[in-house]
Design a protein around this motif. Sequence first.
Motif, PDB file in Angstrom:
ATOM      1  N   PHE B 187       0.871  -1.193   0.000  1.00 11.50           N
ATOM      2  CA  PHE B 187       0.000   0.000   0.000  1.00 11.50           C
ATOM      3  C   PHE B 187       0.900   1.233   0.000  1.00 11.50           C
ATOM      4  N   PHE B 188       0.355   2.350  -0.416  1.00  9.67           N
ATOM      5  CA  PHE B 188       1.136   3.586  -0.355  1.00  9.67           C
ATOM      6  C   PHE B 188       1.196   4.097   1.080  1.00  9.67           C
ATOM      7  N   ALA B 189       2.371   4.543   1.478  1.00 13.71           N
ATOM      8  CA  ALA B 189       2.551   4.986   2.864  1.00 13.71           C
ATOM      9  C   ALA B 189       3.265   6.338   2.925  1.00 13.71           C
ATOM     10  N   PRO B 190       2.591   7.393   2.460  1.00 15.64           N
ATOM     11  CA  PRO B 190       3.158   8.725   2.702  1.00 15.64           C
ATOM     12  C   PRO B 190       3.227   8.902   4.221  1.00 15.64           C
ATOM     13  N   HIS B 191       4.403   9.189   4.753  1.00 11.17           N
ATOM     14  CA  HIS B 191       4.623   9.045   6.197  1.00 11.17           C
ATOM     15  C   HIS B 191       3.637   9.826   7.070  1.00 11.17           C
ATOM     16  N   ALA B 192       3.573  11.147   6.853  1.00  6.61           N
ATOM     17  CA  ALA B 192       2.720  11.972   7.714  1.00  6.61           C
ATOM     18  C   ALA B 192       2.540  13.343   7.075  1.00  6.61           C
ATOM     19  N   PRO B 193       1.549  14.081   7.517  1.00  2.00           N
ATOM     20  CA  PRO B 193       1.324  15.411   6.935  1.00  2.00           C
ATOM     21  C   PRO B 193       2.550  16.322   7.032  1.00  2.00           C
ATOM     22  N   TYR B 194       3.344  16.146   8.072  1.00  2.00           N
ATOM     23  CA  TYR B 194       4.482  17.066   8.257  1.00  2.00           C
ATOM     24  C   TYR B 194       5.745  16.615   7.541  1.00  2.00           C
ATOM     25  N   THR B 195       5.695  15.473   6.842  1.00  2.00           N
ATOM     26  CA  THR B 195       6.898  15.009   6.145  1.00  2.00           C
ATOM     27  C   THR B 195       6.666  14.844   4.637  1.00  2.00           C
ATOM     28  N   VAL B 196       5.452  15.133   4.170  1.00  2.00           N
ATOM     29  CA  VAL B 196       5.161  14.962   2.736  1.00  2.00           C
ATOM     30  C   VAL B 196       4.443  16.206   2.206  1.00  2.00           C
ATOM     31  N   ASP B 197       4.933  16.728   1.070  1.00  2.00           N
ATOM     32  CA  ASP B 197       4.377  17.947   0.475  1.00  2.00           C
ATOM     33  C   ASP B 197       3.141  17.665  -0.382  1.00  2.00           C
ATOM     34  N   ASP B 198       2.472  18.744  -0.712  1.00  2.00           N
ATOM     35  CA  ASP B 198       1.243  18.629  -1.512  1.00  2.00           C
ATOM     36  C   ASP B 198       1.481  17.937  -2.854  1.00  2.00           C
ATOM     37  N   ALA B 199       2.545  18.332  -3.538  1.00  2.00           N
ATOM     38  CA  ALA B 199       2.775  17.782  -4.881  1.00  2.00           C
ATOM     39  C   ALA B 199       2.944  16.272  -4.811  1.00  2.00           C
ATOM     40  N   THR B 200       3.671  15.828  -3.817  1.00  2.60           N
ATOM     41  CA  THR B 200       3.894  14.383  -3.654  1.00  2.60           C
ATOM     42  C   THR B 200       2.583  13.678  -3.303  1.00  2.60           C
ATOM     43  N   LEU B 201       1.809  14.284  -2.420  1.00  5.08           N
ATOM     44  CA  LEU B 201       0.522  13.679  -2.043  1.00  5.08           C
ATOM     45  C   LEU B 201      -0.403  13.576  -3.258  1.00  5.08           C
ATOM     46  N   LEU B 202      -0.386  14.598  -4.099  1.00  2.00           N
ATOM     47  CA  LEU B 202      -1.230  14.565  -5.299  1.00  2.00           C
ATOM     48  C   LEU B 202      -0.806  13.428  -6.231  1.00  2.00           C
ATOM     49  N   ARG B 203       0.499  13.263  -6.350  1.00  2.00           N
ATOM     50  CA  ARG B 203       0.992  12.201  -7.216  1.00  2.00           C
ATOM     51  C   ARG B 203       0.598  10.822  -6.663  1.00  2.00           C
ATOM     52  N   ILE B 204       0.722  10.687  -5.351  1.00  2.00           N
ATOM     53  CA  ILE B 204       0.328   9.421  -4.710  1.00  2.00           C
ATOM     54  C   ILE B 204      -1.167   9.169  -4.908  1.00  2.00           C
ATOM     55  N   ARG B 205      -1.934  10.231  -4.803  1.00  2.00           N
ATOM     56  CA  ARG B 205      -3.380  10.039  -4.979  1.00  2.00           C
ATOM     57  C   ARG B 205      -3.689   9.510  -6.366  1.00  2.00           C
ATOM     58  N   ARG B 206      -3.045  10.114  -7.372  1.00  2.00           N
ATOM     59  CA  ARG B 206      -3.322   9.671  -8.747  1.00  2.00           C
ATOM     60  C   ARG B 206      -2.937   8.208  -8.947  1.00  2.00           C
ATOM     61  N   LEU B 207      -1.757   7.868  -8.432  1.00  3.46           N
ATOM     62  CA  LEU B 207      -1.298   6.475  -8.563  1.00  3.46           C
ATOM     63  C   LEU B 207      -2.210   5.511  -7.798  1.00  3.46           C
ATOM     64  N   ALA B 208      -2.571   5.896  -6.605  1.00  3.96           N
ATOM     65  CA  ALA B 208      -3.411   5.027  -5.775  1.00  3.96           C
ATOM     66  C   ALA B 208      -4.763   4.799  -6.437  1.00  3.96           C
ATOM     67  N   ASP B 209      -5.337   5.864  -6.972  1.00  3.51           N
ATOM     68  CA  ASP B 209      -6.629   5.738  -7.649  1.00  3.51           C
ATOM     69  C   ASP B 209      -6.512   4.781  -8.839  1.00  3.51           C
ATOM     70  N   GLU B 210      -5.443   4.981  -9.597  1.00  2.63           N
ATOM     71  CA  GLU B 210      -5.249   4.187 -10.800  1.00  2.63           C
ATOM     72  C   GLU B 210      -5.016   2.712 -10.476  1.00  2.63           C
ATOM     73  N   LEU B 211      -4.185   2.481  -9.458  1.00  2.16           N
ATOM     74  CA  LEU B 211      -3.795   1.105  -9.126  1.00  2.16           C
ATOM     75  C   LEU B 211      -4.716   0.484  -8.065  1.00  2.16           C
ATOM     76  N   GLU B 212      -5.669   1.262  -7.577  1.00  2.00           N
ATOM     77  CA  GLU B 212      -6.559   0.826  -6.486  1.00  2.00           C
ATOM     78  C   GLU B 212      -5.776   0.298  -5.284  1.00  2.00           C
ATOM     79  N   MET B 213      -4.892   1.118  -4.820  1.00  2.00           N
ATOM     80  CA  MET B 213      -4.104   0.759  -3.630  1.00  2.00           C
ATOM     81  C   MET B 213      -4.514   1.651  -2.465  1.00  2.00           C
TER      82      MET B 213
END
Lengths: 444, 444
Positions: B187-213
């Motif tokens: 599963f995707f594990a962006p560590h925490a709100p204080y260690t991951v930026d918006d751009a990275t979170l957006l990219r993870i969201r797109r990948l997660a949606d696509e891969l259903e993770m």
Amino acid sequence: MESVDTLVCARWVLPVEPDGPTLADHAVAIRAGRIVAVLPIEEARTRYRADESIERAHHVLLPGFVNAHTHAAMTLLRGRAENVSFGPWLREAIWPIERRWVDPEYVRDGTELAIAEMLRAGVTCFGDMHLWPEIVARTAAELHMRASVGLVVVESATRWASGPNEYIEKGLALRDEYRGDPLVSTFFAPHAPYTVDDATLLRIRRLADELEMQVGMHLHESAWEIERSRELHGLRPLDRLKKLGLANPLLVAVHLTQVEPSDVDCLAAAGAAVVHCPQSNLKLGNGACPATELLERGVPVALGTDGAASNNDLDVLSEMQTAGFLASGITGRPGSLVSKDLLRMATLEGARALGLGDVTGSLEAGKWADLCCIDLRVPASWPVHDVEATLVYACSARQVTDTWVAGRHVYAEGTLRYLDESAVLDRADAWRARIDAGHGGSDE
Amino acid sequence: MESVDTLVCARWVLPVEPDGPTLADHAVAIRAGRIVAVLPIEEARTRYRADESIERAHHVLLPGFVNAHTHAAMTLLRGRAENVSFGPWLREAIWPIERRWVDPEYVRDGTELAIAEMLRAGVTCFGDMHLWPEIVARTAAELHMRASVGLVVVESATRWASGPNEYIEKGLALRDEYRGDPLVSTFFAPHAPYTVDDATLLRIRRLADELEMQVGMHLHESAWEIERSRELHGLRPLDRLKKLGLANPLLVAVHLTQVEPSDVDCLAAAGAAVVHCPQSNLKLGNGACPATELLERGVPVALGTDGAASNNDLDVLSEMQTAGFLASGITGRPGSLVSKDLLRMATLEGARALGLGDVTGSLEAGKWADLCCIDLRVPASWPVHDVEATLVYACSARQVTDTWVAGRHVYAEGTLRYLDESAVLDRADAWRARIDAGHGGSDE
């Protein structure tokens, strides 16, 4: 070289008193049931010739736990009254069953089960409160368990006693019978503010003062208790005890989940002690004793499991863990109770609350050798960066390998040496079957 | 008669799903690693011819526990950072040690220790979040443990990855490597709100949606995190995730101790899940997840231990107990989470939070045979008036006698069958010695 009966050598020793860092590679020397010395293993080997030498290479050796408040025989009701809050739990679930079933045989069987559980869990002393205290006393003595037995007093008649006079009379006879006993002692146990009248409390106060006996009582356990006391007496229960002269150094207030600043002042001024039973209080929805606040004001706090019908076990190690989680979680200040404080509450403070601070609760020369040994070399407790933190937060009482009471090795190699565990479990299961079936007992 | 590999017969069986009363004298039939049927023992004996038949006369048989959030390799730091609150714990105690010591060998040794601990405790599946997830995955697969491995992402460089691109790239490669694996998922594990930026979170969201993770993330763990998010983003962390499109059914919010009514609304509307880690949250002074409130609003809640440096063990049974005490104690409504709810959180809800609800977490035909067996005939758990209450409130994970993962009997007769426990413990102790001595590691 000096002779001793037993030398227990362990990787780590936590004496509790004197206070200090964890002792590495230390031994406890035992003679005639008492601790002779706590010293480095090498030194022990040159100083003492021991009849028996026990090596525990990956273990922590510490004073046996003290369960400062329980109702041992309630083990027979473990899991019998779930998902209800304190008032209905007591009045609708527990009391009716107890009125029907509790008799000398029930008390013996339940107390035996409790002692089996506690000795396996490294508990070497318990403070009890139950009808037929003479059965509790006799059972403890027979099974080589240390107990401080509460001389229960309530206003109402039970099959054990007809009223306050008889409760007190029988209690005093029991006290006399066990005076000077190496294992069994007694304390006054007026049940609770809502079950004992002023006149009876006054009488207990006079007797306790005269005989220098502790007075242990359920106190401020629930919001309902406070409310009822206000209605009947116009006072909070602790204020009522104060008015009656019972707020003094002999008072042991059990539970104390409902606390106002004036209560803390009162207990601190009185020199009274408190028994914190975190799991029972949470499970019955009563809240939690503010242990950190009390300790910061100099009020001693011990730990108790309460009975197995509310908890649902008699595991002091686990109470220590819950008390730690609660302290950090409620105050928001992790370390407001450090592991060392918790261990002291689970041992020496318990002994003191039961009037036994001079004879047990720490590994000091002259005290009874009440101790337990816990294996830390299991995946869940390894590696050991901090012995006390591992003991409190990463250990189960099922890791206890050895328990000694007054120097007697009562639990070793997975076996309780002085009771037939299988028979105890069978008798407990027979009680369960009878109680769950709901027929028989004194009502029929 | 139909052939099966194994028939496990137990005094009590708790399938979790289908929901229903405790099954007495039932069996689980296993073939090719999967559950074939759950049925009365007598019927099983006439219907199946089993290569191996296992009798557990005083035991409860149930789905293996699912530890929905941990950092397995942190077992090496058990007890290393005590008595500090979350912020200093993470930034001053844990991160400096991890920067210095964490490498592939550390992750392998720590994960092996964690798996040893969990299998002994009846845990058959864990959700992990740690650097070198490929080592976690490989270790789990080798030791026959089910794992959902978090593909960790943080902004800052570590020895494992230089920045978000590399974290994601390596993560996706790992995902591809284990697609279709019977034991390991990701599963995707962006560590925490204080260690991951918006751009990275957006990219993870797109990948997660696509891969259903699933996307598992530490969220609203501490008051400090909320405050920092308000300063940097002008929003609470959950509101920020919502703005970024991450508040959706794939979100798994870990911790969630800081909760306002709008947060509950948001999670309920999103169809997101929550992982409650009660012991870690309390111990670090972060408060507690309002599990009852979330469940009442239809938000699924699983249980996690968090890492052993904050807890200090990986014992899901004990978390279940703490969650129960907390629920009754905080709400003042005993039974607001009954034992059956807690067991479901500790099994099926954990599996669902890890995206594994169709393959594990309950005893249903067709699912992998991930199960454990617990001996209740010990003094602390006897007699049994209520199997589930006894399991939750009077049992220790040390009473687990057997653990199966995908039908493989990985723990039996006190022995882990697929790892050399003594060697694992020795390696852990060597790490402890190095870390406590403070020399060596990547900084020197």
